[in-house]
Design an enzyme around this catalytic site. Structure first.
Site, PDB file in Angstrom:
ATOM      1  N   ASN A  46       0.847  -1.190   0.000  1.00 39.91           N
ATOM      2  CA  ASN A  46       0.000   0.000   0.000  1.00 39.91           C
ATOM      3  C   ASN A  46       0.880   1.237   0.000  1.00 39.91           C
ATOM      4  OD1 ASN A  46       0.618  -1.002   2.615  1.00 39.91           O
ATOM      5  ND2 ASN A  46      -0.926   0.312   3.547  1.00 39.91           N
ATOM      6  N   GLU A  81       0.316   5.291   0.663  1.00 36.59           N
ATOM      7  CA  GLU A  81      -0.651   6.284   1.124  1.00 36.59           C
ATOM      8  C   GLU A  81      -0.272   7.685   0.664  1.00 36.59           C
ATOM      9  OE1 GLU A  81      -2.150   3.885   5.081  1.00 36.59           O
ATOM     10  OE2 GLU A  81      -1.027   5.742   5.340  1.00 36.59           O
ATOM     11  N   CYS A 113      -4.164   0.767  -2.322  1.00 38.16           N
ATOM     12  CA  CYS A 113      -4.019  -0.503  -1.610  1.00 38.16           C
ATOM     13  C   CYS A 113      -2.963  -1.399  -2.269  1.00 38.16           C
ATOM     14  CB  CYS A 113      -5.342  -1.239  -1.569  1.00 38.16           C
ATOM     15  SG  CYS A 113      -6.635  -0.384  -0.675  1.00 38.16           S
ATOM     16  N   GLU A 121      -3.135  -4.474  -3.103  1.00 37.75           N
ATOM     17  CA  GLU A 121      -3.660  -5.288  -4.206  1.00 37.75           C
ATOM     18  C   GLU A 121      -3.651  -4.532  -5.520  1.00 37.75           C
ATOM     19  OE1 GLU A 121      -4.958  -4.695  -1.243  1.00 37.75           O
ATOM     20  OE2 GLU A 121      -6.389  -6.216  -0.636  1.00 37.75           O
ATOM     21  N   CYS A 159     -10.646  -4.333   0.029  1.00 42.21           N
ATOM     22  CA  CYS A 159     -11.695  -3.296   0.009  1.00 42.21           C
ATOM     23  C   CYS A 159     -12.477  -3.403  -1.300  1.00 42.21           C
ATOM     24  CB  CYS A 159     -11.071  -1.914   0.162  1.00 42.21           C
ATOM     25  SG  CYS A 159     -10.244  -1.313  -1.321  1.00 42.21           S
ATOM     26  N   CYS A 191     -10.560  -2.593  -4.518  1.00 43.74           N
ATOM     27  CA  CYS A 191      -9.664  -3.686  -4.929  1.00 43.74           C
ATOM     28  C   CYS A 191     -10.460  -4.856  -5.496  1.00 43.74           C
ATOM     29  CB  CYS A 191      -8.819  -4.140  -3.756  1.00 43.74           C
ATOM     30  SG  CYS A 191      -7.586  -2.918  -3.275  1.00 43.74           S
TER      31      CYS A 191
HETATM   32  N1  THU Z   1      -5.411  -1.546   2.544  1.00 46.19           N
HETATM   33  C1  THU Z   1      -4.745  -2.386   1.666  1.00 46.19           C
HETATM   34  O1  THU Z   1      -3.704  -2.014   1.121  1.00 46.19           O
HETATM   35  N2  THU Z   1      -5.276  -3.615   1.427  1.00 46.19           N
HETATM   36  C2  THU Z   1      -6.408  -4.099   2.018  1.00 46.19           C
HETATM   37  O2  THU Z   1      -6.809  -5.222   1.743  1.00 46.19           O
HETATM   38  C3  THU Z   1      -7.121  -3.270   2.992  1.00 46.19           C
HETATM   39  C4  THU Z   1      -6.642  -1.884   3.177  1.00 46.19           C
HETATM   40  C5  THU Z   1      -4.849  -0.202   2.776  1.00 46.19           C
HETATM   41  C6  THU Z   1      -4.296   0.023   4.173  1.00 46.19           C
HETATM   42  C7  THU Z   1      -4.300   1.528   4.280  1.00 46.19           C
HETATM   43  O3  THU Z   1      -3.226   2.054   3.513  1.00 46.19           O
HETATM   44  C8  THU Z   1      -5.630   1.845   3.608  1.00 46.19           C
HETATM   45  O4  THU Z   1      -5.881   0.783   2.695  1.00 46.19           O
HETATM   46  C9  THU Z   1      -5.573   3.159   2.904  1.00 46.19           C
HETATM   47  O5  THU Z   1      -6.570   3.277   1.937  1.00 46.19           O
END
Ligand code: THU
Length: 130
Positions: free
Chosen positions: A42, A44, A53, A55, A88, A91
């Site tokens: 991920n 940010e 994310c 994925e 999410c 994704c």
């Molecule tokens: N997040 C993922 O990268 N994968 C998931 O399956 C669930 C959530 C990230 C973690 C945090 O960075 C959040 O989503 C920001 O949108």
């Protein structure tokens, strides 16, 4: 099928996560049908809506490196700690776009627990253009 190699790749990728706002690192491993694995994490942003994310990072990276969606075999996510999380909605839509309906998506953490979904179970009634 042995997913330990995917687990290791995802765990390593989580170590590269850029998650200063959530402190919630996530790693992803995408396995191709020939066994090749790609990594994602991920990423940010101070403009929170731009967070990406793990994925989507690994899927977009795979396409950008010239990998073909028809060669996508499975996807594994890893989050440190003892809880399992699931992809999410954003994704899930991206996963459905590129993976076969019977492809498997794994969620892992630091315990032996694991969740597995068929792609077609991730997003009932998914939007697709005719
Ligand atoms: N997040 C993922 O990268 N994968 C998931 O399956 C669930 C959530 C990230 C973690 C945090 O960075 C959040 O989503 C920001 O949108």
């Amino acid at each position: 099928q042995a997913i330990e190699p995917m687990y290791e790749q995802a765990r390593q990728a989580a170590g590269r996560a850029y998650a200063p706002y959530s402190q919630f690192p996530v790693g992803a491993a995408l396995k191709l049908k020939d066994g090749t694995m790609l990594q994602g994490c991920n990423v940010e942003n101070a403009s929170f809506g731009l967070c990406n994310c793990a994925e989507r990072t690994v899927i977009f990276s795979a396409i950008a490196q010239g990998k073909l969606a028809c060669d996508f075999d499975s996807l594994l996510i890893y989050m440190p700690g003892d809880s399992l999380y699931s992809p999410c909605g954003a994704c899930r839509q991206v996963i459905v776009e590129f993976f076969a309906a019977d492809a498997l998506i794994y969620a892992t953490c630091d315990t032996e627990q694991m969740k597995v979904w068929r792609v077609d179970a991730l997003l009932p009634g998914v939007f697709k253009l005719p």
